[in-house]
Write a protein that holds these residues in place. Sequence first.
Motif, PDB file in Angstrom:
ATOM      1  N   TRP A 160     -15.373  -2.332  -4.417  1.00 36.21           N
ATOM      2  CA  TRP A 160     -14.157  -2.260  -3.608  1.00 36.21           C
ATOM      3  C   TRP A 160     -14.178  -1.068  -2.653  1.00 36.21           C
ATOM      4  N   GLN A 184      -7.738  -0.927  -0.567  1.00 39.77           N
ATOM      5  CA  GLN A 184      -9.035  -1.284  -1.125  1.00 39.77           C
ATOM      6  C   GLN A 184      -9.731  -0.055  -1.703  1.00 39.77           C
ATOM      7  N   PHE A 187      -1.306   1.404  -9.351  1.00 37.09           N
ATOM      8  CA  PHE A 187      -2.468   0.505  -9.432  1.00 37.09           C
ATOM      9  C   PHE A 187      -2.171  -0.945  -9.037  1.00 37.09           C
ATOM     10  N   PHE A 209      -1.697  -1.299  -5.249  1.00 40.66           N
ATOM     11  CA  PHE A 209      -2.957  -1.194  -4.509  1.00 40.66           C
ATOM     12  C   PHE A 209      -3.763  -2.487  -4.640  1.00 40.66           C
ATOM     13  N   GLU A 210      -3.752  -3.041  -5.837  1.00 39.54           N
ATOM     14  CA  GLU A 210      -4.499  -4.286  -6.052  1.00 39.54           C
ATOM     15  C   GLU A 210      -3.979  -5.410  -5.156  1.00 39.54           C
ATOM     16  N   TYR A 247      -7.665   1.180  -4.910  1.00 42.31           N
ATOM     17  CA  TYR A 247      -7.867   0.214  -5.991  1.00 42.31           C
ATOM     18  C   TYR A 247      -9.269   0.389  -6.571  1.00 42.31           C
ATOM     19  N   ASN A 265       0.829  -1.206   0.000  1.00 41.36           N
ATOM     20  CA  ASN A 265       0.000   0.000   0.000  1.00 41.36           C
ATOM     21  C   ASN A 265       0.863   1.256   0.000  1.00 41.36           C
ATOM     22  N   GLN A 283      -9.601   3.828  -8.444  1.00 38.92           N
ATOM     23  CA  GLN A 283      -8.952   3.836  -9.751  1.00 38.92           C
ATOM     24  C   GLN A 283      -9.771   3.040 -10.769  1.00 38.92           C
TER      25      GLN A 283
END
Length: 250
Positions: free
Chosen positions: A136, A113, A98, A101-102, A116, A77, A119
């Motif tokens: 999410w 969360q 991205f 974060f995923e 992600y 993160n 985005q």
Amino acid sequence: MHLQRTIFTAILLLFFSSSLAQNATGDIVKNAELGDPEAQYVLGKMYLKGDGMKANASEALDWFLKSAKQGYAAAQNRVGMIYYDGAAEIPKDRAGAFPWFEKAAQQGHRVAQFYYGYQLFSGEVVLENRDLGLEWMLKAAANNCRRAKIRLARIYDNGEGLEVDKEKAFYWYTEAAKHNITVAQIALGRMYSNGEGVEKDINKAIEWYTHAVDQNKRTKYRAMKGLIDVYTKLGNEDKVAYWQARLKEK
């Protein structure tokens, strides 16, 4: 004599606390170099904040990446955040943020969360998927992520990618206000004042605006303007004059 002992004791405490801090830092560095992902993450934070060493965003990112590549969610993160916002000499790279974060989101990290989801929802750097993005963000909010709560409130309040839904906006502003987010408190003042998404209640409006005034210097003027508007509608000239005077204070 007593004063001298007190000063000597204070110096000893300062010395030992400094010595302990140095030992702790040394242990963190040692464990990080040995490959411990948690120590690598902590060392990254120390470099990022200049805690116990000179601040160095690039060095911080290097340690966060070492930890993140071992699957440490908090570090994943943090890498995402650095890429998303940029830091010191590190430019923004939201596309690069991205995937990190995923990874962290999949492990349940609430801030990841949210980002992600947002985005995905906004389609900023990936193919837009509002349904999955909203899912999410709702997960993050259920996980008590304040960023998710205020963003959901704004999305429903302003119709950002979804239809305006003042009742849902009111709900999420209320949730966000529990975290003392002043923009949420001000929004609640406005919604109670105008009867948006909730039954009109001037006393509640005054309560939320007044609470927001003392919470945050950057937003207190908006709260004061809200109070001026409420008291103008009520015809209370004394209160209007009071808050107008407060508004002019530096």
